[in-house]
Design a protein around this motif. Structure first.
Motif, PDB file in Angstrom:
ATOM      1  N   LEU A 261       0.835  -1.201   0.000  1.00  0.00           N
ATOM      2  CA  LEU A 261       0.000   0.000   0.000  1.00  0.00           C
ATOM      3  C   LEU A 261       0.873   1.255   0.000  1.00  0.00           C
ATOM      4  CD1 LEU A 261      -2.668   1.515   0.235  1.00  0.00           C
ATOM      5  CD2 LEU A 261      -2.673   1.040   2.700  1.00  0.00           C
ATOM      6  N   ALA A 262       1.920   1.259   0.809  1.00  0.00           N
ATOM      7  CA  ALA A 262       2.808   2.428   0.887  1.00  0.00           C
ATOM      8  C   ALA A 262       3.477   2.715  -0.453  1.00  0.00           C
ATOM      9  CB  ALA A 262       3.863   2.201   1.967  1.00  0.00           C
ATOM     10  N   SER A 263       3.922   1.675  -1.147  1.00  0.00           N
ATOM     11  CA  SER A 263       4.620   1.883  -2.423  1.00  0.00           C
ATOM     12  C   SER A 263       3.680   2.456  -3.481  1.00  0.00           C
ATOM     13  CB  SER A 263       5.237   0.574  -2.921  1.00  0.00           C
ATOM     14  OG  SER A 263       4.239  -0.364  -3.275  1.00  0.00           O
ATOM     15  N   ARG A 264       2.434   2.003  -3.492  1.00  0.00           N
ATOM     16  CA  ARG A 264       1.481   2.502  -4.497  1.00  0.00           C
ATOM     17  C   ARG A 264       1.068   3.950  -4.210  1.00  0.00           C
ATOM     18  NH1 ARG A 264       1.360  -2.850  -4.600  1.00  0.00           N
ATOM     19  NH2 ARG A 264       0.609  -3.973  -6.438  1.00  0.00           N
ATOM     20  N   LEU A 265       0.927   4.276  -2.943  1.00  0.00           N
ATOM     21  CA  LEU A 265       0.606   5.662  -2.580  1.00  0.00           C
ATOM     22  C   LEU A 265       1.749   6.594  -2.974  1.00  0.00           C
ATOM     23  CD1 LEU A 265      -1.008   5.106   0.945  1.00  0.00           C
ATOM     24  CD2 LEU A 265      -2.191   5.847  -1.131  1.00  0.00           C
ATOM     25  N   ALA A 266       2.975   6.160  -2.725  1.00  0.00           N
ATOM     26  CA  ALA A 266       4.138   6.980  -3.071  1.00  0.00           C
ATOM     27  C   ALA A 266       4.235   7.180  -4.582  1.00  0.00           C
ATOM     28  CB  ALA A 266       5.407   6.331  -2.531  1.00  0.00           C
ATOM     29  N   GLU A 267       4.010   6.130  -5.340  1.00  0.00           N
ATOM     30  CA  GLU A 267       4.041   6.236  -6.804  1.00  0.00           C
ATOM     31  C   GLU A 267       3.014   7.248  -7.297  1.00  0.00           C
ATOM     32  OE1 GLU A 267       5.492   1.827  -8.434  1.00  0.00           O
ATOM     33  OE2 GLU A 267       3.379   2.363  -8.471  1.00  0.00           O
ATOM     34  N   SER A 268       1.811   7.163  -6.742  1.00  0.00           N
ATOM     35  CA  SER A 268       0.716   8.036  -7.198  1.00  0.00           C
ATOM     36  C   SER A 268       0.944   9.495  -6.835  1.00  0.00           C
ATOM     37  CB  SER A 268      -0.615   7.565  -6.598  1.00  0.00           C
ATOM     38  OG  SER A 268      -0.913   6.249  -7.032  1.00  0.00           O
ATOM     39  N   LEU A 269       1.774   9.749  -5.812  1.00  0.00           N
ATOM     40  CA  LEU A 269       2.033  11.123  -5.379  1.00  0.00           C
ATOM     41  C   LEU A 269       3.399  11.631  -5.837  1.00  0.00           C
ATOM     42  CD1 LEU A 269       0.551  10.808  -1.788  1.00  0.00           C
ATOM     43  CD2 LEU A 269      -0.413  12.131  -3.678  1.00  0.00           C
TER      44      LEU A 269
END
Length: 294
Positions: A261-269
């Motif tokens: 979840l953390a990696s996908r949030l970081a990618e999106s931001l």
């Protein structure tokens, strides 16, 4: 010592006794920078015997108090009994299989589950990541890092440490779930370093005590029970955080369950992170070798 032993053997006289010594490098081992020189193991034992255990503070490992002032219980992840040394949290699925309780009537809304991880979107393509990076201006902390000499910043030297701490001071860091309560010391240390911590966690999570004690800047409650919408709600919540307290400098987690979840949030931001593809492959012993071959 070897030369003196050979000389003694040839001459027929015993070699003079020597006392082995070793020095500890504070650059390689920062945690023992206070040690100068230790003579043999006897000295270590003597020093340990003289330590007053009442003055020793052990951080981490043990769960802490997770009760509100009125005595109500707050949600806290139980530890996997087979991975206690590593402090691995149990999600509801694993806890159920091990016969462990997730708390008294606290519900699944407070815990990440396999359903949440399974519902996450695929990672962004390289093209999409580049578009986001070009559209998102660097945060103050990241801009500062660009101006600093990279070789010094990444070096294990006092100057490198000073520059890293300088960049950290005032940085806004998002933590995806706080993990179990024994990790409280992580947030206390982040506060000490000047980090403005934002934590996404279940609505009744123990992390709200950290906000009350002003150890973290903001606690963002996320209901994890509706697995299909968790990612979108986390992303929307972080966009609101940016508007209220400032641009985000990074997203991280100290809970293995939350890494995808953390990696996908970081990618999106547009924030630094390990790719979602790499994160998904890492724990899979079948996919991992395939990924390394690419």
């Amino acid at each position: 010592m070897l030369k003196s032993a050979l000389t003694a053997a040839l001459s027929g006289t015993p070699a003079a006794p020597t006392t082995p010594t070793f020095k500890l490098d504070p650059v390689s081992f920062p945690c023992i920078s206070y040690c100068k020189e230790v003579d043999a193991m006897a000295t270590i034992t003597e020093r340990m015997a003289s330590v007053d255990l009442k003055d020793v503070v052990v951080v981490g490992s043990a769960p802490t108090n997770v009760l509100k002032a009125n005595g109500d219980e707050l949600a806290d992840y139980p530890l996997n009994p087979y991975r206690r040394r590593g402090g691995q949290e149990c999600n509801p699925d694993v806890a159920a299989s091990l016969g462990k309780s997730m708390g008294k009537s606290l519900g699944t809304s407070n815990y990440l589950s396999s359903a949440v991880i399974g519902s996450l979107p695929k990672g962004l393509s390289t093209t999409d990541k580049l578009k986001i990076l070009q559209a998102v201006p660097p945060s103050p902390a990241r801009e500062m890092l660009k101006q600093l000499p990279a070789a010094t910043v990444t070096s294990r030297t006092p100057e490198g440490k000073r520059l890293r701490r300088q960049a950290l001071k005032g940085a806004v860091m998002v933590f995806v779930t706080a993990g179990y309560s024994g990790k409280r010391f992580i947030f206390e240390k982040a506060k000490e370093l000047g980090v403005r911590s934002v934590v996404l966690d279940g609505p009744n999570g123990w992390v709200q005590l950290l906000e009350k004690d002003k150890i973290i800047e903001k606690f963002v409650p996320i209901d994890f029970s509706d697995a299909e919408t968790v990612f979108d709600r986390c992303l929307e919540a972080l966009k609101k955080v940016e508007k209220s307290i400032g641009q985000l400098d990074g997203i991280t987690t100290f809970c293995e369950l939350a890494v995808p979840l953390a990696s996908r949030l970081a990618e999106s931001l547009g924030l630094p992170c390990n790719s979602s593809e790499a994160v998904d492959m890492a724990p899979d012993k079948h996919k991992n070798p395939e990924g390394l071959e690419k």
